[in-house]
Enzyme design. Structure first.
Site, mmCIF file in Angstrom:
data_model
loop_
_atom_site.group_PDB
_atom_site.id
_atom_site.type_symbol
_atom_site.label_atom_id
_atom_site.label_comp_id
_atom_site.label_asym_id
_atom_site.label_seq_id
_atom_site.Cartn_x
_atom_site.Cartn_y
_atom_site.Cartn_z
ATOM 1 N N HIS A 17 0.834 -1.195 0.000
ATOM 2 C CA HIS A 17 0.000 0.000 0.000
ATOM 3 C C HIS A 17 0.875 1.254 0.000
ATOM 4 C CE1 HIS A 17 0.868 0.484 4.265
ATOM 5 N NE2 HIS A 17 0.324 -0.677 4.561
ATOM 6 N N HIS A 20 3.981 1.395 2.430
ATOM 7 C CA HIS A 20 5.175 0.658 1.995
ATOM 8 C C HIS A 20 5.920 1.449 0.918
ATOM 9 C CE1 HIS A 20 2.378 -2.830 3.107
ATOM 10 N NE2 HIS A 20 3.323 -2.834 4.032
ATOM 11 N N CYS A 126 0.816 -10.261 19.748
ATOM 12 C CA CYS A 126 0.096 -9.724 18.589
ATOM 13 C C CYS A 126 0.632 -10.416 17.344
ATOM 14 C CB CYS A 126 0.269 -8.210 18.466
ATOM 15 S SG CYS A 126 -0.444 -7.534 16.932
ATOM 16 N N CYS A 129 1.825 -7.915 14.590
ATOM 17 C CA CYS A 129 3.156 -7.363 14.876
ATOM 18 C C CYS A 129 4.216 -8.460 14.924
ATOM 19 C CB CYS A 129 3.168 -6.635 16.225
ATOM 20 S SG CYS A 129 2.301 -5.056 16.261
ATOM 21 N N CYS A 151 -3.830 -4.796 20.803
ATOM 22 C CA CYS A 151 -2.542 -4.255 20.367
ATOM 23 C C CYS A 151 -2.709 -2.761 20.129
ATOM 24 C CB CYS A 151 -2.086 -4.958 19.091
ATOM 25 S SG CYS A 151 -0.711 -4.127 18.247
ATOM 26 N N HIS A 154 -2.363 -2.210 16.014
ATOM 27 C CA HIS A 154 -3.346 -2.791 15.102
ATOM 28 C C HIS A 154 -4.776 -2.755 15.633
ATOM 29 C CE1 HIS A 154 0.454 -4.588 13.587
ATOM 30 N NE2 HIS A 154 -0.129 -4.359 12.423
ATOM 31 N N LYS A 302 -3.719 5.932 10.920
ATOM 32 C CA LYS A 302 -2.592 5.381 10.193
ATOM 33 C C LYS A 302 -3.071 4.598 8.980
ATOM 34 C CE LYS A 302 1.009 1.877 10.362
ATOM 35 N NZ LYS A 302 1.428 0.618 10.987
ATOM 36 N N LYS A 305 -3.336 -1.819 5.819
ATOM 37 C CA LYS A 305 -4.137 -2.686 4.958
ATOM 38 C C LYS A 305 -5.605 -2.656 5.352
ATOM 39 C CE LYS A 305 -0.348 -5.792 3.786
ATOM 40 N NZ LYS A 305 0.683 -5.144 4.592
#
Length: 522
Positions: A17, A20, A126, A129, A151, A154, A302, A305
């Site tokens: 995405h 990255h 997690c 992670c 987490c 996430h 943030k 995905k």
């Protein structure tokens, strides 16, 4: 010695995405910039293909983990980097034997040195992670997750794991890490990231579980194949295995350690705490810098995905073009800080800075050389204070861009330095009014017109060199339009220091008005 720059290696649980691509673009521009300095550069990226998260994703898609990784790498990751003109020297996959064999040797060496022991561990984990969490880090769940611990990154429930694992004596390196941070204040960047890591380590480090025994998708622990090596140990070692650790001593000696590891701030601790501790334990040198970029935000959250709002890099490149994409994210967001993305902001900057300031300057200058001198670049024979100011402005722009991008990783500041010079040249043309000077047929008038247009064309020659690491396709088009290919050689052979050397574009070069560099957005 080689200038060695890396991105993180990315999980292949899904397609890449914008986040990255942001880190990868920064690394690409940094690598290209240092090549432009005439340095030997090695730019590494790749994919992280082991661990429980990959295994579960593959199972959910009805395939094996290796088949899933192969599909994502060949159909999503590598094609996107090619599309975005990412000029990496190597692409490592953690399923490659050149990596897995060396990981086993590295961990075996740690074991032989007494750095690893066996024990049991129970704690919140997690999977996204791939990390055990400290209880104090967790968030209280609400709604569908009420009564569960989440987490903090996430926002998903953690799992309580209890396993007998192998542990690395990370706690033994607390003082040595703190001493290194103190002796090398630029080791972790930006300053806010450094402070976070230092405060974390000062609280005292716990020994690190470096194996898992509840699944088998990973690199086997060499002395106990009922365990696989913890995916983060496996992943971090790519920076060593890719450049010849225990395999090519000459390559390893001239390249390792990395000058710069570029990482997202959510994986900073792995790189700034665990990675240097592993290197210290095995007697290897530490990297020069760990530089953490901020998060790309959409609606204040943030970008991930699970929070993509349907945006893929290709959606943006199809509308704005690849070079504008490369430029925008490094121009609009200060590296190291969080930054918000919006189509509206991208459109406004594209129109104002790329199309109006830069593209229009190139179009006007090449058109006037064609109209007034039949496309043959005239010599500058009537220099004055105005031209001296342009030359001085270029020298400042080159020095500042080189310092900011090449040394400080301030991509935004370096790009702005170049575009400030573009604005100066636009201002120079507005003040000198070559379209009016062209009406004076005298020898003095022609000399003055020639000087103005040479000054503007030579300025564009320098801008093409400076912006090539950021916008290679556009710079190549401008280089060809100015006739520089025929007179100065390939743009790829130009150096940053060449940009500041005034007068390189020779009189007599054939200047053509090529295609519009930044077409109007539809």
């Amino acid at each position: 010695m080689t200038y060695y720059v890396t991105t993180p290696i990315y999980y292949v649980n899904d397609a890449p995405h914008l986040g990255h691509a942001y880190t990868t673009l920064a690394a690409d521009v940094l690598a290209r910039w240092h090549r432009r300095r005439g340095e030997d550069v090695w730019f590494l990226t790749g994919t992280d293909e082991h661990g429980q998260k990959i295994l579960r994703t593959a199972e959910a898609n009805g395939v094996g983990p290796k088949e899933w990784a192969d599909r994502l790498v060949h159909e999503s990751w590598q094609p996107l980097w090619e599309h975005l003109e990412i000029a990496n020297d190597d692409f490592i996959r953690t399923t490659q034997q050149r990596h897995t064999d060396r990981v086993r040797e590295f961990v075996q060496d740690l074991h032989d040195r007494g750095e690893i022991y066996k024990d049991s561990y129970e704690g919140p984990y997690c999977v996204d992670c791939e990390e055990f969490k400290l209880p104090g880090e967790l968030l209280d769940g609400e709604g569908e997750y009420a009564g569960r611990k989440l987490c903090p990154i996430h926002k998903k429930p953690v799992e309580l794991l209890k396993e007998e694992n192998y542990f690395f004596r990370l706690s033994a390196y607390t003082d040595r890490l703190l001493a290194h941070y103190e002796a090398h204040p630029g080791f972790i960047q930006p300053e806010s990231a450094r402070n976070e890591v230092v405060n974390f380590v000062r609280q005292g480090l716990q020994d690190l579980s470096i194996s898992r025994s509840t699944f088998d998708w990973g690199v086997k622990v060499p002395w106990d194949e009922q365990h696989v090596i913890y995916v983060w140990i496996d992943a971090l070692l790519n920076y060593a295995t890719a450049v010849g650790y225990n395999e090519n001593p000459e390559k390893f000696g001239s390249t390792f350690p990395a000058d710069v590891h570029l990482v997202g701030k959510d994986i900073l601790r792995f790189h700034a705490v665990i990675w240097p501790a592993l290197l210290l334990a095995n007697g290897l040198p530490l990297p020069g810098r760990i530089a953490a970029n901020g998060w790309l935000l959409v609606g204040g959250e943030k970008m991930s995905k699970s929070n993509l709002t349907g945006i893929k890099p290709q959606d943006l490149t199809a509308h704005f073009g690849v070079d504008a994409y490369r430029w925008y994210f490094l121009r609009a967001i200060a590296f190291g800080q969080d930054g918000s993305f919006s189509w509206e902001d991208f459109s406004a900057r594209y129109t104002s800075e790329l199309a109006n300031d830069y593209g229009n300057l190139a179009s006007r200058v090449t058109a006037m050389v064609g109209r007034y001198f039949d496309g043959e670049l005239p010599a500058a024979t009537a220099d004055g204070e105005a031209e001296r100011a342009v030359r001085e402005g270029l020298a400042r722009a080159v020095a500042e861009a080189d310092r900011r991008i090449g040394e400080e990783l301030d991509f935004q500041g370096g790009i702005l330095a170049v575009f400030d010079f573009v604005k100066q040249v636009n201002g120079y043309l507005t003040e000198q009014q070559p379209w009016k000077v062209a009406k004076d047929p005298s020898a003095e008038g022609r000399a003055r017109l020639a000087t103005i247009l040479y000054t503007a064309a030579e300025s564009l020659r320098a801008v093409a060199v400076l912006l090539d690491p950021v916008m290679p396709e556009t710079s190549g088009k401008l280089w060809e339009s100015l006739g520089a290919e025929a007179s100065l050689g390939a743009l790829a052979d130009q150096r940053i220091q060449d940009a500041a050397e005034w007068g390189r574009l020779p009189a007599g070069a054939t200047v053509t008005k090529g295609a519009v560099l930044f077409p109007r957005l539809s």
